[in-house]
Scaffold this active site. Structure first.
Site, short mmCIF file in Angstrom:
data_model
loop_
_atom_site.label_atom_id
_atom_site.label_comp_id
_atom_site.label_asym_id
_atom_site.label_seq_id
_atom_site.Cartn_x
_atom_site.Cartn_y
_atom_site.Cartn_z
N ARG A 355 29.81 79.93 -1.64
CA ARG A 355 29.76 80.61 -0.35
C ARG A 355 29.17 79.68 0.73
O ARG A 355 28.94 78.50 0.50
CB ARG A 355 28.96 81.90 -0.47
CG ARG A 355 27.48 81.72 -0.77
CD ARG A 355 26.83 83.07 -1.00
NE ARG A 355 25.41 82.95 -1.30
CZ ARG A 355 24.78 83.69 -2.20
NH1 ARG A 355 25.44 84.59 -2.91
NH2 ARG A 355 23.48 83.54 -2.41
N ASP A 356 28.89 80.24 1.89
CA ASP A 356 28.36 79.46 3.00
C ASP A 356 26.85 79.26 2.84
O ASP A 356 26.05 79.68 3.65
CB ASP A 356 28.67 80.16 4.33
CG ASP A 356 28.19 81.61 4.37
OD1 ASP A 356 27.66 82.11 3.35
OD2 ASP A 356 28.35 82.25 5.43
N GLU A 357 26.49 78.56 1.75
CA GLU A 357 25.09 78.32 1.43
C GLU A 357 24.98 77.00 0.66
O GLU A 357 24.79 75.96 1.26
CB GLU A 357 24.51 79.50 0.63
CG GLU A 357 23.01 79.51 0.57
CD GLU A 357 22.48 80.87 0.11
OE1 GLU A 357 21.26 80.94 -0.12
OE2 GLU A 357 23.26 81.83 -0.02
N GLU A 637 24.51 85.65 -10.16
CA GLU A 637 23.30 85.74 -9.34
C GLU A 637 22.58 87.07 -9.59
O GLU A 637 21.35 87.11 -9.70
CB GLU A 637 23.65 85.62 -7.87
CG GLU A 637 22.46 85.74 -6.93
CD GLU A 637 22.83 85.53 -5.48
OE1 GLU A 637 21.93 85.21 -4.69
OE2 GLU A 637 24.03 85.69 -5.13
#
Length: 756
Positions: A355-357, A637
């Protein structure tokens, strides 16, 4: 020691409409005989690939990776003697991508977190037969042009136009008169350092297991394994047509499940030349198992067996630890942990790869480090990352940030939880990670390099303790992702966050005292041992009553027991209470990031081995094995990242490749498998398998610094048979049920005992 550079960083003189290609002539000095040796060193503001004479210099990708760029930029170094063996003039060429330097990072819609400008530096040192040395490097004589990559982003993917590709560009004799000039960029060369850890490379390849059409008419591909990397595409079609690949980890309602990606597009676009094209998007990476393909010439039936290949990418770590057993679900869980580490150990130990991380969250690696050093030789990888942690910490008054490198500090609109002070578990990574490395490999170098960082963290927290000697103020993540918390509020755990914090700093203080002992730093031994005892006393005074720990939940008991914070009488009562809570939960997991790495040890060390096995082998949600029953091939997660009905957890933060909760694999190796270290580096081994849970056999092995150690046990007809391999230069203490302890010398041994 860093290199003394004569080359300079160069960048195209004007902005290009694609990722830059740069090339420079290599004219060897005549009259000095054959080339005896040649070394190329290179780096970039961005990511870079290098060619010499049209041939790749190395198998490395995404060089120079991601480090604390403000103070440290790594360079690669390779022997290229073979590429100059013919002694003729040649060409040195590089291709640049945005990478972590200029690419989109974090949750804000921003590019260029470190700089607006891409640049490369390369220096070739050639030694001739007569001793003459010639140095050739990037300078104003180089030329630049836009390459076939029209856009690239780690989050969003890469677009490549094959019509813009000329394979001759990196070869001698190519006419670059139409290319533009370059200019020198004044980057501080003193920041350049050699790699400590391994480079990122292609690790393996996977072929599709299934290609089909979804209910909505989308072409989907399943590679059978959640992995990190990209897809290499072989395709031929009409010039100017585009094939699009969109990546995701899971399916939802029989379609690609992209919501967990948040804003990351994870999409590669390939524009065809009209001939036989091969695309490989090496300036990005994706976390995926499934790919949605759009625009394939001829449709789904025209996708041949070798058209799509998943290329697995990771830091090049050597696998050293293995486990297998009679329970297939547990063996699969272990492989899920391995794949989760492989995908997230991509230059930085990240939280997730999709993801955007994709950030180096300190809490994740604090929890997982003992497992990491057991599965792979991660010593230099973690030493490299710890150097960045130390640098970030030194520039923040001893504060260990949530992520390393500290991107959060550079975000234009930082989130509400920007760290303003130390935080338990997350900041404790400064201590827990180097200690895990030292205990696994036995080399005190990591302690020597990290000691000031370790001490600074504990001293900073000491200055913030209350008058009661507790760490009971400030923001804390606490037992992050407690399965009983609301999915939208992952910090709302059962465990009192300050009980967790005080327990963690007590552990860290004791570890720093242990590190000081190993390094012979007597003053610091006394300082931190005294602090550890003071914290232990304060913990018991404030939080413990007759073996009950404040907030009375599984995590607080797990920490108190494993961190040895309780007096003997309270320890026995706390162990019993923990077992009661586990039974009351129906043997479902009830811990988050803080408690999960320790709950199995807390149970097995207090006489509750069977409860530990029942917890480990539970298959209903929440549990370690529930994701396995749902088809997981990595660690999730959340315990319920996918719900039993096949829908994705409604929380905004949901990843299907997050290694932290896989920290139980360390206990599986030590207690189920029965192989542990009695001394750092496995100079002395503990062989103590503890069968249970209905398992009939288990086997664990480890390439220790001294050689292969192995334990295999089988239970049959009331007898426990154990086979042990003890490496040369070591010894092993053996503890078997109902038998006297014994010492084993190096070699192969077969032992028996009565099965428990």
């Amino acid at each position: 020691m860093s290199h003394a550079w004569s080359a300079r960083f160069v960048t195209p003189a004007t902005e290009l409409d694609g990722a830059p290609l740069l090339r420079g002539d290599v004219r060897l000095d005549p009259g000095h005989g054959a080339v005896a040796s040649a070394t190329l060193r290179w780096s970039a503001l961005g990511v870079v690939e290098a060619w010499l004479g049209g041939r790749p210099v190395a198998a490395d990708v995404l060089t120079p990776g991601w480090s604390a760029y403000e103070w440290r930029l790594r360079y690669a170094e390779h022997d290229v003697t073979a590429l100059l063996a013919d002694g003729t003039d040649t060409v040195l060429a590089v291709a640049l991508g945005d990478g972590w330097w200029r690419g989109r990072l974090g949750w804000a819609p921003r590019c260029a977190p470190y700089g607006e400008q891409l640049a490369a530096i390369a220096e070739l040192t050639v030694c001739f037969a007569d001793g003459h040395v010639q140095v050739i490097g990037t300078d104003e004589s180089w030329r630049a042009a836009a390459g076939p990559t029209t856009s690239d982003s780690l989050y969003d993917g890469q677009s490549i136009d094959a019509r813009r590709y000329d394979p001759r560009w990196a070869q001698p004799g190519f006419d670059d008169s139409g290319w533009q000039a370059v200019r020198v960029v004044g980057h501080d060369l003193a920041r350049l350092e050699p790699y400590v850890g391994p480079p990122v490379r292609r690790i393996t390849e996977l072929s599709p297991e299934r290609v089909w059409t979804s209910p909505s008419g989308r072409v989907l591909v399943d590679f059978g394994q959640n992995l990190v990397g990209w897809v290499r595409v072989r395709v031929q079609g009409e010039a100017g047509s585009t094939v699009t690949l969109r990546h995701a980890e899971v399916l939802e309602h029989e379609e690609l499940g992209t919501r967990p990606l948040r804003s990351a597009q994870a999409t590669d676009r390939f524009t065809l030349s009209g001939g036989a094209d091969v695309f490989e998007p090496t300036f990005t990476f994706h976390g995926f198992r499934y790919v949605e393909v759009d625009g394939w010439p001829g449709g789904v039936d025209a996708i041949g067996a070798d058209a799509l290949t998943a290329v697995v990418v990771s830091s090049d770590l050597r696998r050293i630890g293995y486990f297998d057993c009679s329970e297939p679900l547990l063996s699969r869980l272990h492989e899920n942990v391995v794949w989760g580490m492989r995908g997230n150990f991509l230059d930085v130990p990240t939280d997730c790869p999709q993801r955007d991380e994709r950030l180096g969250w300190t809490g994740d690696i604090a929890a997982f480090a003992p497992t990491a050093v057991r599965l792979f030789d991660a010593e230099d990888f973690l030493r490299d990352w710890l150097r960045d942690l130390d640098l970030e910490q030194r520039h923040q008054d001893g504060l260990v940030p949530y992520v390393v490198p500290d991107l959060i500090r550079r975000m234009p609109n930082p989130p509400d939880f920007v760290p303003v002070d130390s935080t338990a578990v997350w900041s404790d990574a400064a201590v827990w990670v180097p200690m895990a490395v030292w205990r696994a490999y036995g080399d005190p170098t990591v302690l020597a390099e990290s000691f000031e960082s370790m001490a600074a963290h504990v001293r900073r927290v000491r200055s913030r303790l209350s008058d009661d000697g507790l760490w009971d103020s400030g923001f804390q993540f606490g037992d992050w992702l407690d399965p009983d918390a609301d999915p939208h509020h992952p910090a709302d755990a059962k465990a009192d966050r300050y009980v967790v914090a005080t327990a963690c700093i007590a552990r860290s203080a004791r570890m720093v005292a242990e590190a000081a002992t190993a390094l012979g730093r007597t003053e610091e031994v006394a300082e931190f041992a005294t602090l550890a005892e003071e914290l232990r006393t304060a913990f018991n005074r404030a939080y413990v009553r007759d073996g009950r720990v404040k907030s009375d939940c599984t995590t607080v008991y797990s920490l108190a027991l494993v961190f040895d914070l309780l007096d003997p009488a309270d320890r026995e009562r706390a162990g019993k209470r923990l077992a009661e809570l586990v039974a009351e939960s129906g043997y479902h997991i009830s811990t988050g990031f803080a408690g999960t790495p320790f709950i199995a040890d807390a149970l097995s060390s207090t006489g509750h081995l069977e409860e530990a096995y029942r917890l480990l082998l539970q298959t209903e949600c929440p549990s370690w094995l529930y994701p396995v029953t749902m088809g997981a091939t990595t660690i999730w997660e959340r315990w319920d990242s996918m719900l039993p009905d096949g829908s994705i957890n409604p929380g905004e933060m949901t990843s299907f490749n997050h290694y932290a909760l896989g920290a139980v694999a360390d206990w599986v190796h030590r207690v189920v498998g029965g192989l542990a270290a009695l001394e750092p580096g496995y100079r002395r081994l503990l062989v103590a398998p503890r069968p249970g849970g209905g398992l009939t056999w288990a086997e664990t092995s480890l390439e220790t610094p001294h050689g292969l150690a192995r334990v295999r046990w089988d239970v049959a007809d009331g007898q426990l048979d154990v086979r042990v391999t003890v490496p040369e230069g070591t010894s092993a203490l053996v503890r078997l049920p109902g038998a006297e302890e014994q010492e084993l010398e190096p070699g192969e041994h077969t032992l028996t005992a009565t099965a428990p």
